[in-house]
Write an enzyme that holds these catalytic residues in place. Structure first.
Site, PDB file in Angstrom:
ATOM      1  N   ARG A 108       0.807  -1.225   0.000  1.00 21.25           N
ATOM      2  CA  ARG A 108       0.000   0.000   0.000  1.00 21.25           C
ATOM      3  C   ARG A 108       0.842   1.277   0.000  1.00 21.25           C
ATOM      4  O   ARG A 108       0.302   2.378   0.035  1.00 21.25           O
ATOM      5  CB  ARG A 108      -0.884   0.029   1.244  1.00 21.25           C
ATOM      6  CG  ARG A 108      -2.073  -0.877   1.143  1.00 21.25           C
ATOM      7  CD  ARG A 108      -2.870  -0.787   2.408  1.00 21.25           C
ATOM      8  NE  ARG A 108      -4.206  -1.318   2.198  1.00 21.25           N
ATOM      9  CZ  ARG A 108      -5.015  -1.701   3.175  1.00 21.25           C
ATOM     10  NH1 ARG A 108      -4.618  -1.627   4.414  1.00 21.25           N
ATOM     11  NH2 ARG A 108      -6.209  -2.157   2.911  1.00 21.25           N
ATOM     12  N   HIS A 138      -4.156   6.979   1.783  1.00 21.67           N
ATOM     13  CA  HIS A 138      -5.187   6.299   1.029  1.00 21.67           C
ATOM     14  C   HIS A 138      -6.519   6.614   1.684  1.00 21.67           C
ATOM     15  O   HIS A 138      -6.563   7.069   2.834  1.00 21.67           O
ATOM     16  CB  HIS A 138      -4.979   4.787   1.096  1.00 21.67           C
ATOM     17  CG  HIS A 138      -3.766   4.338   0.341  1.00 21.67           C
ATOM     18  ND1 HIS A 138      -3.653   4.471  -1.010  1.00 21.67           N
ATOM     19  CD2 HIS A 138      -2.623   3.754   0.768  1.00 21.67           C
ATOM     20  CE1 HIS A 138      -2.478   3.981  -1.391  1.00 21.67           C
ATOM     21  NE2 HIS A 138      -1.824   3.545  -0.328  1.00 21.67           N
ATOM     22  N   GLY A 139      -7.571   6.281   0.985  1.00 18.27           N
ATOM     23  CA  GLY A 139      -8.869   6.479   1.605  1.00 18.27           C
ATOM     24  C   GLY A 139      -9.925   5.724   0.850  1.00 18.27           C
ATOM     25  O   GLY A 139      -9.654   5.088  -0.179  1.00 18.27           O
ATOM     26  N   CYS A 179      -8.372   8.830  -1.753  1.00 23.37           N
ATOM     27  CA  CYS A 179      -9.527   8.367  -2.525  1.00 23.37           C
ATOM     28  C   CYS A 179     -10.775   8.446  -1.667  1.00 23.37           C
ATOM     29  O   CYS A 179     -10.698   8.441  -0.443  1.00 23.37           O
ATOM     30  CB  CYS A 179      -9.337   6.908  -2.918  1.00 23.37           C
ATOM     31  SG  CYS A 179      -8.075   6.704  -4.152  1.00 23.37           S
TER      32      CYS A 179
END
Ligand SMILES: Nc1nc2c(ncn2[C@@H]2O[C@H](COP(=O)(O)OP(=O)(O)OP(=O)(O)O)[C@@H](O)[C@H]2O)c(=O)[nH]1
Ligand SMILES: [Mg+2]
Length: 1336
Positions: free
Chosen positions: A1079, A1138-1139, A1179
């Site tokens: 990630r 990240h999301g 995101c």
């Protein structure tokens, strides 16, 4: 009653936390609407998913509620419910239900129908037991039972085997209920504030527990059982009376976050060294005198907080914790820092304020990652040159140190200035400069100039009658080799009083001369000769050092001298007692106001606290007036008598020297400067000394001794080229000039206005010369003004007209003004300066856009009264159908001269069609009439601003008058010693034309205020609407029709104040490296570089936190939101990770909700009313956007390569392919829970003044390039660099939206659309002068 349309409009998507999962529900918020029943229309909203009905006391819920078949979340906090409404139990789809603060509510068995319930809030319900039905809710994952005193929990609780979070905060529990001990799947247990709670040994059976909160539990020793919870990762034991920790604490080898702040720890056991996974260790506010050397084994600790301990030294091992990023050692009695501090090469934040450091080791220069070094309030006299090696952007606070090398004026400009200073010192040589500003004040003809000349020459000197001082003369006097006095000799004539104020600075020594010959012991003479001067100093520079000098002693009999000096001394005492009385009275009023509004969270409470702190500071910071009156005569004596006594001026000289050397009064008398700087300053002074006409004349005939580098140029200001030439003579190349100019500007030797277009690039090297120019325009006898030869070509009737227009209306035409000025002077520069000083304003003439022929108004000239015809516009009686909203500033005691005139200039950009008179202005604002008046009385001065309209327009009326008040309040900041209070005049008293109308204290309206307020003057019979008494918490927006051209930042209410430096703390949370390396976010480093540039550009103080888990993100946000942001004008957060749809990701793969972070800052008291800006680069789902059409082929080649990384989302598709998150989550995905803040507060934060920018719209991905960073941050950096100085934030973000929307990936041609949501109430310019610059 709400219409269906408005209800539907009220439906908003909102995010909810569901056991570390976030989901967006369609929400309707009907909190606190006094609803007895729900409106019928509501039941048609069958797509509704979340309904907030909190604080609708006594609400009845009918069967119709069951029509809301999509409802998943229902909040019924504080609704006075006695039982669960039947309709609620017929909503089996419900997942989250909150009944907080419904006292003694019963939960009937039928509630078992809620089979999908995962989150239940029953906190603060006065429950003494858990209703049996709860045990049937087998899907419950989170149960909040906090604040139910002595609640007993049934054994069968274990049946709820899905529960992973249990909150039992503040339940007065004697022990952990046995039933809890059986919840083997429990991961988080909050037992905080159960004082004296016993932890039974069975607690160790909770094999899954990872988070344990036990703060404020009166724990004197750490129970053994806790040390057996080896799986614990997060342990909070703060605020407990722990004196020691047992050795066994070393068994908690999985702990990452340990909070032991506010305990009573004297020592730490060596075994702490075994907690090698620790990342955060908080030990602040403990009486620790030493630390065990084993602390050096904590190789993973990034944050170590040791502030407010009793550490004299630290073990060397601490300095070897090279991974430390955050070390707080403030408020410890540390006297030295060892050289080893230089090993902390990763440290970003080093707190050393309020210690006892006398020196710093040169090795601090090695801390190349440093972003924040706080050395405030230490006895440091010098900094090592190596401080200049710190990163340029490192924020350095060295205030409250007696620094002489570099002087404070250099330090306050930051690391770059410090480096340049030391570079220059090395290039040139050190010059120890012991210099003090001595200001000589007093009435005209008091003997000031004669005294100054006598002191300088050492022999009695008398000026001639015609040697009057123009404005200020600055001379240098070096009575011995060790000190130089920079003497400001003020002209005593009234005409100068308006401009003198600009030269009164807090660090000077003031000599107030009283002419003993003309002094008589009356109150009137005292006021003229002493009282007014002391009042001015007390108001402008409270805390300054003042000595009284009785002049012309030779002109009085000795007994007269004695009588007069004793009279002066006695009256000074009385005057000081009066100041003190007034101040104490003000403090009392403020204290009672504070008590009255205790518990309110409005802006007014914050204002009161600030005023109180200020008033208390004034009490300890009064003028330092030497008790004696030093009598002098400078008249030459007969030789015989002088043989017997030393002259009075010699005695005075020694007194001045002795006072200057008093380090308590003048701690930073000595400074060390590069010789080149001293030489440059001297050259500037030579230029300045040429300005007086007669001197200039001498210069032209070549009789002046000193030679000017700018021969034959008579200048009042210098251009950059002039400065470069002078610099060359002093040995300074032009690239080194800026440092000395900035220093001289800070010291006040020169003036520069880099943000005023007309004045950019000019250096005013001789400030008194400027005032001298203004003086040509200020003459009491307006006839005299036009008698000079400059006006010879005008007819007498023309001159008469100029004179009468100026005399009657304070108006002067630009061409006439230009004539009055010396011929070589550019009138545009003079008028820009005058407007900046608040001396005149330009009248708009729309027919003359060139402004060639414009008019200026100088309010100082106005002598007339309110024109009678205005009474038609503003009749004395308030018309029947209207109300008057009047705000008032009550200035207690002394009111600075010219204040009202400067205020009336200040409001000019806010009003139109104005008419001015001596003590008033009538104008229009937003088509409302506005009347502004000043009324001096014996003790007070009242400045009022009022408007009239119908009661229904009250909101707008506030928007009309309040900005004017803000201009006044801003102006008052130049006079910190002036006492004033702000009021709203009773509208009823005004209408009834009562004498002494009642004055309410100005404050915001609160929920407790009723609709009407009884008029205190006529209690029984009259009342007035609360709309006219309390300030609405959100003032109606008023758009000014006035051109922005004239606006000055301080005068705007349509703009957020944005003048603090730094503007804001900018917290950057950047996750690049994740526990699951697949990630990781390559390219994130580039974003950090871009953000650093943004922060530098916008003057933001950077604080970067990297690679945080979800819980750490929350904790950091909480910690930062609890700080005092009082000195900043806004707050900025950049969150990069990240999301997904449910929030952003921590490095551990867990989610954090953006809403919860935002709301913690909304609740921050020191940020109330200030903009809070959140930029979320992550995101928000898995959808990719192909776009509809491509209008611009500007493809980002980089982002389209195979390395181009998507901000991978953690949404459904990704989750399926990624390793599961560390915490097992329940099968439910869309239920929601209310995560209560750590402090357990229930207050709802206000929602105004915030802006959230998301990289992409909901549900979509955002894009990042591994070389250039994310699209959003790249564009943001470009736009801000280019437009920050001219555009509002929203204008810039609109550009960002457009630019990012133009990006696309090459192959798939995916698009991205950022989204901005905001509740800003005003325009936000990071550079307030932008308003001016955009209309040059
Ligand atoms: N007899 C006597 N005359 C003095 C003394 N000091 C000043 N004077 C006279 O008083 C008059 C005013 O003196 P200045 O020193 O110019 O006064 P000032 O306070 O500088 O006046 P402004 O510049 O107008 O504010 C001059 O005529 C001086 O000669 C003194 O000690 N004794
Ligand atoms: Mg003088």
């Amino acid at each position: 009653m709400a219409t269906p349309l408005s209800l539907r409009e009220g439906m908003k998507p909102m995010k909810w936390n569901v056991m570390r999962k976030w989901t967006t529900l369609l929400t309707l918020d009907l909190t606190d609407k006094h609803l007895g029943q729900l409106p019928d229309e509501l039941f048609d909203l069958n797509e509704l998913q979340a309904l907030k009905l909190d604080k609708n006391k006594n609400i009845q819920l009918s069967e119709k509620l069951t029509r809301l078949t999509n409802l998943k979340l229902l909040l019924l906090d504080d609704c006075n419910l006695k039982t669960v409404p039947a309709a609620v139990m017929k909503l089996p789809q419900l997942q989250t239900l909150s009944f907080s603060t419904n006292e003694n509510i019963t939960l009937p068995d039928e509630m078992s129908s809620l089979v999908n319930l995962t989150v239940l809030h029953l906190d603060n319900c006065k429950l003494d037991t858990l209703y049996p039905v709860v045990l049937k809710l087998l899907n419950l994952q989170k149960l909040n039972l906090s604040n139910n005193k002595k609640i007993s929990l049934p054994d069968e609780l274990y049946k709820l085997n899905n529960i992973i979070v249990l909150s039992l905060r503040q339940c007065e529990l004697g022990t952990v209920p046995p039933a809890v001990l059986k919840l083997s799947q429990l991961e988080e247990l909050d037992l905080s504030w159960n004082r004296g709670i016993h932890l039974p040994k069975e607690l160790s059976g909770l094999a899954n527990i990872r988070v344990l909160k036990l703060w404020g539990t009166d724990m004197a020793t750490v129970p053994m059982v806790m040390c057996r919870l080896k799986q614990l990762e997060w342990l909070n034991l703060s605020s407990n009376p722990l004196q020691t920790l047992p050795a066994e604490v070393g068994q908690l080898t999985n702990v990452k976050h340990l909070d032991l702040s506010c305990c009573q720890l004297n020592t730490l056991p060596p075994e702490v060294g075994r907690l090698t996974k620790l990342e955060w260790l908080y030990l602040c506010y403990n009486p620790l005198q030493t630390l065990p050397t084993e602390v050096g084994q904590l190789n993973n600790v990034k944050q170590l907080n040791l502030s407010l301990c009793e550490l004299h030294t630290l073990p060397p091992e601490v300095w070897r914790l090279t991974q430390l990023e955050w070390l707080d050692l403030s408020s410890n009695p540390l006297q030295t820092l060892p050289a080893e501090v230089g090993q902390l090469t990763n440290v970003k934040h080093l707190g050393l304020s309020h210690c006892q450091l006398r020196t710093l080791p040169p090795e601090v220069g090695r801390l190349t990652q440093l972003e924040w070094l706080n050395l405030r309030s230490n006895p440091l006299q010098a900094l090592p040159a190596e401080v200049g090696q710190l990163p340029n952007k490192a924020n350095l606070d060295v205030s409250e140190n007696p620094l002489i090398k570099p002087p404070p004026e250099v330090c306050s400009q930051g690391v770059t200035a410090i480096r340049r200073y030391f570079d220059e010192l090395e290039r040139s040589e050190e010059n120890a400069n012991t210099r003090l500003k001595v200001v000589v004040l007093g009435e005209k003809m008091a003997g000031k100039t004669s005294l100054v000349q006598t002191l300088r020459s050492g022999k009695s000197t008398l000026t001639r009658y015609e040697d009057r001082t123009h404005c200020v003369e600055i001379t240098h006097w070096a009575p011995d080799d060790n000190v130089t006095f920079e003497v400001y000799d003020f002209g005593g004539h009234d005409v100068y009083h308006l401009t003198h104020q600009f030269f009164l600075t807090p660090d000077a020594f003031y000599l107030l001369l009283v002419n003993l010959e003309t002094y008589s012991c009356t109150e009137h003479r005292y006021t003229e000769a002493v009282g007014l001067w002391l009042d001015t100093l007390n108001a402008r520079v409270p805390g300054a050092v003042v000595s009284l000098v009785g002049s012309k002693e030779d002109r009085c009999r000795p007994d007269d001298v004695k009588t007069k000096t004793s009279n002066i001394q006695e009256r000074i005492k009385q005057q000081m007692a009066l100041w003190e009385r007034n101040l104490k009275q003000r403090i009392n009023t403020l204290e009672s106001l504070q008590k009255m509004h205790k518990g309110d969270s409005s802006k007014s409470v914050e204002d009161i606290t600030q005023q109180l702190t200020h008033a208390n500071r004034l009490l300890s910071q009064r003028l330092h007036i030497d008790g004696d009156v030093h009598c002098v005569s400078v008249k030459p004596k007969f030789r015989l008598s002088s043989m017997f006594s030393s002259s009075s001026h010699i005695k005075l000289k020694y007194f001045i020297l002795e006072t200057a050397r008093n380090t308590t009064l003048f701690p930073t008398l000595r400074t060390i400067l590069p010789k080149t700087w001293v030489d440059f300053e001297q050259s500037l002074r030579i230029e300045g000394s040429k300005r007086a006409p007669e001197k200039a004349a001498k210069n032209e005939t070549g009789s002046s001794g000193e030679s000017s580098p700018l021969e034959n140029i008579q200048q009042s200001w210098l251009t950059t080229a002039d400065c470069a030439r002078i610099g060359q003579l002093a040995g300074l190349s032009s690239d080194r000039l800026e440092s000395v100019l900035s220093y001289l500007q800070q010291v006040g030797t020169i003036l520069r206005y880099t943000d005023i277009p007309e004045l950019k690039g000019l250096v005013f090297h001789d400030p008194p010369a400027l005032v001298e120019i203004f003086k040509d325009l200020f003459h009491h006898d307006t006839k005299e003004l036009f008698k000079t030869s400059k006006f010879a070509d005008f007819t007498s009737s023309q001159l008469k007209q100029f004179q009468s227009v100026l005399y009657d209306r304070g108006l002067i035409r630009k061409e006439v003004m230009t004539r009055l000025l010396p011929p070589e002077i550019n009138p545009d520069i003079v008028t820009a300066l005058m407007q900046n000083f608040g001396l005149c304003f330009e009248m708009q003439d729309e027919t003359d856009p060139s402004k060639h022929n414009c008019w200026y108004r100088i309010p100082w000239y106005l002598q007339n009264h309110m024109p009678v015809e205005l009474k038609y516009v503003w009749p004395e009686d308030v018309p029947e159908e209207q109300e008057q909203l009047q705000l008032m500033c009550d200035i207690r005691g002394f009111c600075p001269r010219g204040l009202f005139q400067r205020f009336s200039v200040g409001i000019h950009p806010l009003v139109q069609d104005r008419t001015d008179w001596k003590d008033g202005v009538m104008a229009y604002r937003q088509d409302y009439p506005v009347l502004v008046c000043s009324k001096p009385t014996a003790d007070d001065t009242y400045i009022t601003m009022a408007t009239r309209g119908s009661l229904a327009q009250a909101g707008e009326m506030w928007g009309v008058v309040h900005p004017l008040l803000e201009v006044l309040v801003q102006l008052m900041q130049e006079w910190p010693g002036v006492l004033y209070s702000l009021h709203v005049t009773c509208a009823h008293c005004i209408k009834a034309r009562l004498d002494n109308p009642h004055q309410y204290d100005l404050r915001d309206r609160t929920a407790d205020d009723g609709r009407d307020v009884r008029c205190p003057r006529v209690k029984r019979t009259a009342s007035t609407s609360a709309d006219l008494v309390y300030r609405p918490s959100m003032l109606s927006a008023v758009t000014s029709r006035t051109s922005l051209t004239q606006m000055r930042p301080s005068q705007q209410n349509d703009f957020y104040k944005m003048t603090s430096d730094p503007r804001s703390l900018a917290l950057i949370i950047s996750n690049i490296n994740f526990t699951d390396p697949s990630r990781n976010r390559p390219g994130g480093e580039k974003d950090l570089d871009n953000l650093r540039n943004i922060c530098e550009k916008l003057k933001l103080q950077l604080e970067i936190r990297e690679d945080l888990t979800a819980q750490e993100i929350e904790a950091v946000a909480n910690e930062v939101s609890r700080r005092d942001h009082g000195s900043y004008d806004c707050f900025v957060l950049f969150l990069l990770s990240h999301g997904g749809e449910t929030g952003v990701l921590g490095t551990d793969g867990q989610h954090v909700s953006v809403d919860s972070i935002v709301s913690s800052f909304q609740a921050c008291k020191s940020l109330v009313g200030k903009p809070k800006l959140f930029f979320i680069q992550a995101c928000r789902g898995v959808d990719t956007d192909k776009g509809l059409e491509h209008t611009d082929a500007n493809i980002d080649e980089e982002s389209s390569t195979s390395q181009g990384w998507r901000e991978a989302s953690d949404g459904a598709t990704d989750q399926a392919t990624k390793s599961p998150p560390p915490l097992p989550t329940a099968p439910v995905t869309s239920a929601a829970c209310l995560e209560s803040p750590d402090a357990g507060e229930k207050t709802l934060p206000t929602t105004s003044d915030r802006l959230v920018m998301y990289a992409t719209v909901h549900g979509h991905v955002s894009w990042r390039n591994s070389d250039t960073g994310t699209w959003l941050v790249q564009v943001l950096a470009d736009v801000i660099t280019e437009h920050a100085e001219t555009e509002t934030l929203l204008e810039m973000l609109t550009r960002v939206n457009a630019k990012v929307a133009d990006f696309k990936t090459q192959h798939q041609e995916y698009k991205q659309q950022p989204e901005v949501t905001h509740t800003l109430r005003k325009k936000l310019y990071f550079f307030p002068q932008a308003a001016v610059n955009q209309n040059p």
